[in-house]
Structures are given as structure tokens and as C-alpha cells.
Design a protein around this motif. Structure first.
Motif, PDB file in Angstrom:
ATOM      1  N   PHE A 198       0.840  -1.201   0.000  1.00  0.00           N
ATOM      2  CA  PHE A 198       0.000   0.000   0.000  1.00  0.00           C
ATOM      3  C   PHE A 198       0.873   1.249   0.000  1.00  0.00           C
ATOM      4  CE2 PHE A 198      -2.213   3.427   2.216  1.00  0.00           C
ATOM      5  CZ  PHE A 198      -3.424   3.473   1.533  1.00  0.00           C
ATOM      6  N   HIS A 199       1.924   1.240   0.826  1.00  0.00           N
ATOM      7  CA  HIS A 199       2.841   2.376   0.864  1.00  0.00           C
ATOM      8  C   HIS A 199       3.527   2.577  -0.490  1.00  0.00           C
ATOM      9  CE1 HIS A 199       2.114   2.896   5.026  1.00  0.00           C
ATOM     10  NE2 HIS A 199       2.948   1.974   5.489  1.00  0.00           N
ATOM     11  N   LEU A 200       3.936   1.481  -1.117  1.00  0.00           N
ATOM     12  CA  LEU A 200       4.589   1.568  -2.426  1.00  0.00           C
ATOM     13  C   LEU A 200       3.652   2.166  -3.471  1.00  0.00           C
ATOM     14  CD1 LEU A 200       6.373  -1.901  -2.442  1.00  0.00           C
ATOM     15  CD2 LEU A 200       7.534   0.307  -2.579  1.00  0.00           C
ATOM     16  N   LEU A 201       2.403   1.726  -3.444  1.00  0.00           N
ATOM     17  CA  LEU A 201       1.432   2.269  -4.388  1.00  0.00           C
ATOM     18  C   LEU A 201       1.215   3.755  -4.127  1.00  0.00           C
ATOM     19  CD1 LEU A 201      -0.599   1.977  -6.654  1.00  0.00           C
ATOM     20  CD2 LEU A 201      -2.290   1.235  -4.954  1.00  0.00           C
ATOM     21  N   TYR A 202       1.150   4.126  -2.857  1.00  0.00           N
ATOM     22  CA  TYR A 202       1.024   5.549  -2.504  1.00  0.00           C
ATOM     23  C   TYR A 202       2.172   6.363  -3.101  1.00  0.00           C
ATOM     24  CZ  TYR A 202       1.874   9.741   0.248  1.00  0.00           C
ATOM     25  OH  TYR A 202       2.152  11.036   0.625  1.00  0.00           O
ATOM     26  N   CYS A 203       3.393   5.875  -2.946  1.00  0.00           N
ATOM     27  CA  CYS A 203       4.552   6.582  -3.505  1.00  0.00           C
ATOM     28  C   CYS A 203       4.388   6.780  -5.004  1.00  0.00           C
ATOM     29  CB  CYS A 203       5.840   5.804  -3.224  1.00  0.00           C
ATOM     30  SG  CYS A 203       6.274   5.653  -1.482  1.00  0.00           S
ATOM     31  N   HIS A 204       3.962   5.736  -5.657  1.00  0.00           N
ATOM     32  CA  HIS A 204       3.768   5.802  -7.106  1.00  0.00           C
ATOM     33  C   HIS A 204       2.726   6.853  -7.471  1.00  0.00           C
ATOM     34  CE1 HIS A 204       3.377   4.556 -11.231  1.00  0.00           C
ATOM     35  NE2 HIS A 204       2.095   4.356 -11.058  1.00  0.00           N
ATOM     36  N   LEU A 205       1.604   6.845  -6.765  1.00  0.00           N
ATOM     37  CA  LEU A 205       0.535   7.788  -7.088  1.00  0.00           C
ATOM     38  C   LEU A 205       0.939   9.226  -6.784  1.00  0.00           C
ATOM     39  CD1 LEU A 205      -2.693   5.892  -5.949  1.00  0.00           C
ATOM     40  CD2 LEU A 205      -1.597   5.965  -8.191  1.00  0.00           C
ATOM     41  N   LEU A 206       1.717   9.427  -5.727  1.00  0.00           N
ATOM     42  CA  LEU A 206       2.167  10.780  -5.406  1.00  0.00           C
ATOM     43  C   LEU A 206       3.096  11.308  -6.501  1.00  0.00           C
ATOM     44  CD1 LEU A 206       2.314  13.230  -3.612  1.00  0.00           C
ATOM     45  CD2 LEU A 206       3.990  12.050  -2.174  1.00  0.00           C
ATOM     46  N   VAL A 207       4.016  10.479  -6.962  1.00  0.00           N
ATOM     47  CA  VAL A 207       4.921  10.903  -8.033  1.00  0.00           C
ATOM     48  C   VAL A 207       4.140  11.154  -9.320  1.00  0.00           C
ATOM     49  CG1 VAL A 207       6.846  10.192  -9.499  1.00  0.00           C
ATOM     50  CG2 VAL A 207       6.932   9.771  -7.038  1.00  0.00           C
ATOM     51  N   GLU A 208       3.194  10.261  -9.615  1.00  0.00           N
ATOM     52  CA  GLU A 208       2.390  10.441 -10.820  1.00  0.00           C
ATOM     53  C   GLU A 208       1.540  11.707 -10.732  1.00  0.00           C
ATOM     54  OE1 GLU A 208       2.318   8.836 -13.756  1.00  0.00           O
ATOM     55  OE2 GLU A 208       4.063   7.740 -13.022  1.00  0.00           O
ATOM     56  N   PHE A 209       1.022  12.001  -9.544  1.00  0.00           N
ATOM     57  CA  PHE A 209       0.230  13.227  -9.395  1.00  0.00           C
ATOM     58  C   PHE A 209       1.107  14.454  -9.580  1.00  0.00           C
ATOM     59  CE2 PHE A 209      -1.567  16.785  -7.055  1.00  0.00           C
ATOM     60  CZ  PHE A 209      -2.848  16.828  -7.585  1.00  0.00           C
ATOM     61  N   ASP A 210       2.316  14.414  -9.056  1.00  0.00           N
ATOM     62  CA  ASP A 210       3.247  15.528  -9.232  1.00  0.00           C
ATOM     63  C   ASP A 210       3.460  15.810 -10.715  1.00  0.00           C
ATOM     64  OD1 ASP A 210       5.539  17.363  -8.361  1.00  0.00           O
ATOM     65  OD2 ASP A 210       6.615  15.879  -9.566  1.00  0.00           O
ATOM     66  N   LYS A 211       3.682  14.760 -11.498  1.00  0.00           N
ATOM     67  CA  LYS A 211       3.866  14.944 -12.946  1.00  0.00           C
ATOM     68  C   LYS A 211       2.577  15.442 -13.603  1.00  0.00           C
ATOM     69  CE  LYS A 211       5.478  10.750 -13.690  1.00  0.00           C
ATOM     70  NZ  LYS A 211       6.084   9.585 -14.375  1.00  0.00           N
ATOM     71  N   PHE A 212       1.449  14.900 -13.156  1.00  0.00           N
ATOM     72  CA  PHE A 212       0.154  15.275 -13.708  1.00  0.00           C
ATOM     73  C   PHE A 212      -0.131  16.748 -13.428  1.00  0.00           C
ATOM     74  CE2 PHE A 212      -4.524  15.281 -13.802  1.00  0.00           C
ATOM     75  CZ  PHE A 212      -4.769  14.543 -14.956  1.00  0.00           C
ATOM     76  N   TRP A 213       0.165  17.182 -12.211  1.00  0.00           N
ATOM     77  CA  TRP A 213      -0.056  18.577 -11.806  1.00  0.00           C
ATOM     78  C   TRP A 213       0.765  19.531 -12.663  1.00  0.00           C
ATOM     79  CZ3 TRP A 213      -2.988  21.477  -8.432  1.00  0.00           C
ATOM     80  CH2 TRP A 213      -2.504  22.755  -8.111  1.00  0.00           C
ATOM     81  N   LEU A 214       2.038  19.244 -12.829  1.00  0.00           N
ATOM     82  CA  LEU A 214       2.914  20.113 -13.621  1.00  0.00           C
ATOM     83  C   LEU A 214       2.491  20.134 -15.083  1.00  0.00           C
ATOM     84  CD1 LEU A 214       6.388  19.177 -12.079  1.00  0.00           C
ATOM     85  CD2 LEU A 214       4.994  21.215 -11.608  1.00  0.00           C
TER      86      LEU A 214
END
Length: 333
Positions: free
Chosen positions: A274-290
Motif C-alpha cells: 500500500f505504501h509503495l502504491l502511494y509513492c507511485h501515485l504521489l509521483v504520478e500526481f506531481d507529474k500530472f499537476w505540472l
């Protein structure tokens, strides 16, 4: 009204008749046909549905960690045991293990995943329900280590300080920002900073963008909320039923692929997954936001909802798994 009538007719008459005809023609029960014809999440989700609709109620009530099978098989209620249930289903369905030797391991793999997903919800909920306490030294140490991982060249002036704003907390005391997600928000942020330190610092640096900046910690806690919501709503079954072990890919991306039918012996998801998936989604959101180039932080809700919609679209496909380059410390090959 007509939809309810159709559903009643389908479940009561049409579905049982179709299953009976297929059993007579093919000589296999529905569960055998599922295990032979599908792999990964497609298999496990269909097994789950089949058990829930079974007239014999061969069904796991996973959220209570109990098993319900025919009385003549279990002689009363019993603690949920996967192997016992597999044998019970084989007996009820009259499956010959000599003729179909792959059925038992395939079915067992599905039940392990289904129960594991419910256990993961239970474990994650336990962490979320724990409130941050300034009197708990473990909580305090984790928070201070989060700062040290993200800001190694800057020391905190004090425990209560405006410096917390440098890593995206709202006030002088981060404790107040964990109210919604409890310790789950801190555990997620700490895991990211501890296990993927350089990547976490990169995302933090992105959050300081002069035009498209955002509050790193607050957004991180919001992504915790999103990941938690997807989990308890069952939307992450696709990911976790396709995902038997920690990801170890060479580069970071949303891996969108179809898994072959060799997933007979999957592993149940654990809290670290779950933590690993969270990390992935946070990084993906960062890219999505930019990539969205927002006018200001007031666009956060719109962009967050758009991001969630994209995830849900991916997760509707049974072949999807969300994966990244994360390897936990001590597990590098």
C-alpha cells in the motif's frame, strides 16, 4: 422497477439454468471454467463474484475473517481457512482433482488474494484510525525524521516552527494536518522519504516551482486520502490481484500490461505494498499537476478529480497494474 425484476429473474432462474446447461455440455463447474479461462485480476474477481452468487453460499465473509460453507462440510462455523475452504468447494462442486489438477492451486491463489485484500483494508484502517499524538515519542521521532530526510542541510529551529511550511505543512505544528488521515498520512510520507529519499526530494523541489508550486505535505496527505478511498471502495482490487510481489522495474511509470495465466500462486498484499502504491501515485500526481500547468493552487480540486478519473479508467481494465521502480531497502538484488 423493471431492473429489479430482471435482476431477480436473472439470479433466480436464468443464471442457474445457464450454469446447469454449461455443466452438462462441458462437464465443468463455473469455477473451473473461470480458473481455466482467465488469469490475474480477471480470474480472482470472477471467482469472488461466483462465490458471492453461489446458491450454496460457499462464500467468504472476509471482513469478519470467517468462512461460510455447507453445514455438512464444516459442521458449523469455523475460522476462515483457505485450504479447508478449497477442499469444501471441491467436494460441493464434485470436482475431480485427477482430471483437473490445476483447479485447486488456482482457486487457492484467488482466495488468498481475496482474503489478503480484506486484511489489507483492516490493517490500513487501523493505521488511519490512530491519531497523531505529540506525547507519543514514536510519532514525534517519525515526524522529525521526515524533516531530516527531506531537508538534510537545514536543521529545525524548534519543534513548533514556521519552517514546517518549507515541506508543505499548513501551520507551525504539523500535528494538526494529520487529523483527517491520522497516522496513515505520516506513515505514507515517511515511507516515501525514507525508502525513496532522492525521489522524494525531487518531488519536494517540484512543489517549490515558482509558478506551479503546491504544498508538498498537504498534497501528500490528500493522495493518502485518495489511495485509501480507492482501497476501501474495492477499486484497487485490479491492481493488487495482478500484483503478487513488490515492484522492481528499471524505471518509473504507469505500467499498463496484460498478465499471462501463470498467476496460480500469488501473494496477498501487505501494508508495504500500500505504501509503495502511494509513492507511485504521489509521483504520478506531481507529474500530472505540472503537466496541467494550473493557474494557482485553487485548481487543486479540479486537477485531483481529473487524476482520480484517469486512475479509475485504468483500473476498470482487469489487466491493469500500477507499478513503479520502488525497491524496499534490504531487498535490492
Amino acid at each position: 422497477m423493471w431492473q429489479a425484476t430482471w435482476l431477480y429473474l436473472y439470479l433466480t432462474w436464468i443464471r442457474p439454468m445457464i450454469k446447469w446447461l454449461l455443466r452438462k455440455i462441458l462437464g465443468t463447474c463455473e469455477l473451473q471454467r473461470i480458473c481455466r479461462g482467465y488469469g490475474g485480476a480477471a480470474r480472482t474477481k470472477r471467482v469472488e463474484k461466483s462465490l458471492k452468487l453461489s446458491k450454496y453460499q460457499v462464500l467468504y465473509v472476509f471482513w469478519n475473517f470467517q468462512c461460510t460453507v455447507l453445514q455438512e462440510i464444516t459442521h458449523g462455523g469455523a475460522e476462515c481457512d483457505v485450504d479447508q475452504t478449497v477442499q469444501g468447494i471441491i467436494q460441493i462442486k464434485g470436482v475431480s482433482q485427477q482430471k483437473d489438477p490445476q483447479f485447486a492451486p488456482s482457486l487457492r491463489g484467488c482466495l488468498v488474494q481475496i482474503r489478503g485484500y480484506q486484511e489489507l483494508i483492516h490493517e490500513v484502517e487501523g493505521v488511519r484510525a490512530e491519531a497523531y499524538s505529540s506525547d507519543n515519542q514514536e510519532h514525534e521521532n517519525m515526524l522529525l525524521q521526515l524533516w531530516d530526510h527531506l531537508m538534510p542541510d537545514t536543521s529545525l529551529e524548534s519543534r513548533i516552527t514556521k519552517q514546517w511550511g518549507d515541506i508543505g505543512f499548513q501551520g507551525d505544528d504539523p500535528r494538526t494536518d494529520f487529523r483527517g488521515m491520522g497516522m496513515l498520512g505520516l506513515h505514507n510520507l515517511f515511507f516515501f522519504a525514507d525508502q525513496q529519499t532522492e525521489l522524494a526530494r525531487q518531488v519536494l523541489q517540484h512543489s517549490h516551482h515558482p509558478q506551479y508550486g503546491y504544498s508538498f505535505a498537504i498534497v501528500g496527505i490528500n493522495i493518502t486520502s485518495l489511495t485509501y478511498s480507492l482501497l476501501v471502495r474495492g477499486k484497487l482490487r485490479t491492481h493488487f490481484y495482478n500484483f503478487p510481489s513488490p515492484p522492481k522495474l528499471s524505471h518509473f511509470h504507469l505500467l499498463y500490461c496484460e498478465y499471462p495465466h501463470f498467476y496460480n500462486f500469488p501473494s496477498p498484499p501487505k501494508l508495504n505494498h500500500f505504501h509503495l502504491l502511494y509513492c507511485h501515485l504521489l509521483v504520478e500526481f506531481d507529474k500530472f499537476w505540472l503537466a496541467e500547468k494550473p493557474r494557482d493552487v485553487m485548481e487543486f480540486t479540479r486537477i485531483r478529480n481529473k487524476f482520480e478519473k484517469k486512475l479509475l479508467s485504468l483500473l476498470r481494465d482487469d489487466s491493469t497494474v500500477l507499478r513503479g521502480s520502488f525497491v524496499e531497502k534490504g531487498e535490492q538484488s
